[in-house]
Write a protein that holds these residues in place. Structure first.
Motif, PDB file in Angstrom:
ATOM      1  N   THR A   1      -5.432  -0.114  -3.691  1.00 32.62           N
ATOM      2  CA  THR A   1      -5.241   0.560  -2.402  1.00 32.62           C
ATOM      3  C   THR A   1      -6.556   0.776  -1.659  1.00 32.62           C
ATOM      4  N   ASP A   2      -7.627   1.038  -2.392  1.00 32.94           N
ATOM      5  CA  ASP A   2      -8.915   1.232  -1.714  1.00 32.94           C
ATOM      6  C   ASP A   2      -9.393  -0.053  -1.055  1.00 32.94           C
TER       7      ASP A   2
ATOM      8  N   ALA B   1       2.577   1.704  -3.417  1.00 32.17           N
ATOM      9  CA  ALA B   1       1.599   2.103  -4.432  1.00 32.17           C
ATOM     10  C   ALA B   1       1.197   3.559  -4.280  1.00 32.17           C
ATOM     11  N   THR B   2       0.924   3.990  -3.050  1.00 33.12           N
ATOM     12  CA  THR B   2       0.478   5.375  -2.862  1.00 33.12           C
ATOM     13  C   THR B   2       1.623   6.367  -3.021  1.00 33.12           C
TER      14      THR B   2
ATOM     15  N   ALA C   1      -6.918  -0.653   2.115  1.00 35.62           N
ATOM     16  CA  ALA C   1      -6.989   0.320   3.211  1.00 35.62           C
ATOM     17  C   ALA C   1      -7.784  -0.154   4.430  1.00 35.62           C
TER      18      ALA C   1
ATOM     19  N   HIS D   1       0.843  -1.200   0.000  1.00 34.06           N
ATOM     20  CA  HIS D   1       0.000   0.000   0.000  1.00 34.06           C
ATOM     21  C   HIS D   1       0.883   1.256   0.000  1.00 34.06           C
TER      22      HIS D   1
ATOM     23  N   CYS E   1      -2.599   2.617  -9.505  1.00 32.80           N
ATOM     24  CA  CYS E   1      -1.598   2.124  -8.568  1.00 32.80           C
ATOM     25  C   CYS E   1      -0.843   0.961  -9.183  1.00 32.80           C
TER      26      CYS E   1
ATOM     27  N   VAL F   1      -1.940  -2.721  -7.405  1.00 36.66           N
ATOM     28  CA  VAL F   1      -2.313  -2.740  -5.997  1.00 36.66           C
ATOM     29  C   VAL F   1      -3.616  -1.977  -5.843  1.00 36.66           C
TER      30      VAL F   1
END
Length: 133
Positions: A121-122, A63-64, A125, A60, A72, A119
């Motif tokens: 990410t949402d 990716a961010t 998270a 994460h 991502c 990835v």
């Protein structure tokens, strides 16, 4: 190790430039702050008790930090990661990292193909434990 460049500059000249240029001072402060944030995120990821949580935190974070806002996909930014690279990042063996990566792929949190990552990410998270304030 990441390739980089080094420069040798006169200390008095450097300090004078910083003292006389708010832009230089601001930029150096911003870069140090960004680097500090990145290190704190990695420390937090490494403090996770399970390999799974370390893996989710690290993927994460990468990716961010290194992907474009619209995607991502780590492959597009030229960051091909092998299973061994991932294991090294999370302090695990390649075998264990590969097993956990397979599990999170089956859950649809990450897609992986020949060192290319997508990835989500949402989706990751909600699984992340955030540091206590």
């Amino acid at each position: 190790m990441t390739p980089g460049s080094g420069y040798r500059i006169n200390k008095k000249h450097f300090l004078s430039t910083i003292a006389n240029s708010i832009d230089a001072h601001t930029e150096i402060t911003r870069l140090l702050s960004d680097h500090s944030d990145m290190l704190l995120q990695h420390i937090h990821a490494m403090n996770q008790s399970s390999v799974r949580m370390r893996l989710l935190h690290v993927l994460h974070g990468i990716a961010t930090r290194f992907s474009s806002a619209s995607s991502c996909d780590l492959y597009d930014i030229g960051l091909p990661l092998t299973h061994q690279d991932i294991a090294d990042l999370i302090g695990s063996t390649r075998e264990t990292a590969s097993l956990e990566l397979k599990r999170i792929m089956e859950e649809g949190l990450v897609q992986y193909s020949r060192s290319a990552f997508l990835v989500h990410t949402d989706a990751i998270a909600p699984h992340l434990q955030t540091p206590a304030s």
